[in-house]
Scaffold this motif. Structure first.
Motif, short mmCIF file in Angstrom:
data_model
loop_
_atom_site.label_atom_id
_atom_site.label_comp_id
_atom_site.label_asym_id
_atom_site.label_seq_id
_atom_site.Cartn_x
_atom_site.Cartn_y
_atom_site.Cartn_z
N ALA A 1 24.39 64.18 47.69
CA ALA A 1 24.94 63.42 46.38
C ALA A 1 26.07 63.68 46.32
O ALA A 1 26.87 64.73 46.67
CB ALA A 1 24.11 64.00 45.41
N LEU A 2 26.92 62.62 45.99
CA LEU A 2 28.40 62.48 45.69
C LEU A 2 28.51 63.40 44.32
O LEU A 2 27.84 63.22 43.52
CB LEU A 2 29.08 61.18 45.66
N ARG B 1 34.65 61.91 36.26
CA ARG B 1 34.14 60.25 36.58
C ARG B 1 33.16 60.38 37.61
O ARG B 1 33.25 60.94 38.69
CB ARG B 1 35.46 59.71 37.14
N HIS B 2 32.01 59.78 37.26
CA HIS B 2 30.91 59.64 37.85
C HIS B 2 31.15 58.90 39.20
O HIS B 2 32.00 58.00 39.33
CB HIS B 2 29.91 58.69 37.07
N PRO B 3 30.52 59.48 40.41
CA PRO B 3 30.90 58.59 41.64
C PRO B 3 30.68 57.11 41.59
O PRO B 3 31.55 56.25 42.19
CB PRO B 3 29.78 59.10 42.53
#
Length: 183
Positions: A2-3, A31-33
């Motif tokens: 997962a990023l 900041r979400h990927p």
């Protein structure tokens, strides 16, 4: 694998002349990927517009049950729920049932205009709801300011917002599409 979220540190100095609120905030913004700089900076703008020591970033994109920002009272009751983007009308209705005040901050130009046209009638039934729209130019100007370490000075007066970064001024004029009726 997962990023992971990208972390941004924001030193935000706020002078809100309309609310007589003058404060410095040190923000850590994840900041979400899948989130763009534009959306993240609109979240920072939402914080500036509604700044309060108890206002915090929620899980946002990572959770259906949390807004992008919220403020709770000491009992855990939700006083303010802020969503950024173009939320589903049902989500907004649920938020209005859970919170004393709900704000939706839209951006995206024609897409935001179409969202408003499609949802306006249903949203106008919500008496706790404020809908604010940013022009494409304003949201793109915000995105251009995004850096991993930011120092922003923000002045709000008469529904206009001025951001100063490295001596450069950026003027943002949010459009209030809907606000609760005063009693």
């Amino acid at each position: 694998m997962a990023l992971k979220s990208t972390i941004f540190k924001v030193e935000l100095q706020i002078a809100d002349l309309d609310r007589n609120y003058y404060q410095n905030h040190t923000l850590t913004v994840a900041r979400h990927p899948s989130e763009t700089d534009e959306r993240m900076m609109v979240r920072v703008l939402a914080f500036a517009l509604h700044a309060d020591p108890a206002l915090v970033f929620g899980k946002g994109l990572s959770s259906e049950d949390e807004p992008d920002l919220w403020r709770k009272d000491l009992t855990g009751a939700i006083e303010l729920w802020i969503d950024v983007g173009l939320p589903d009308e049902k989500r907004v209705r649920r938020a209005c049932g859970r919170s004393q005040q709900v704000v939706v901050l839209t951006y995206g130009g024609r897409v935001a205009d179409m969202w408003w046209q499609q949802n306006q009638a249903a949203l106008q039934r919500q008496d706790k709801l404020t809908v604010i729209n940013l022009s494409t130019e304003d949201s793109r100007a915000l995105a251009a300011l995004a850096e991993r370490g930011m120092q922003l000075q923000c002045t709000l007066q008469e529904a206009e917002l001025w951001l100063i970064v490295d001596g450069e001024n950026t003027r943002i004029v949010p459009e209030i599409r809907m606000a609760p009726k005063t009693r």
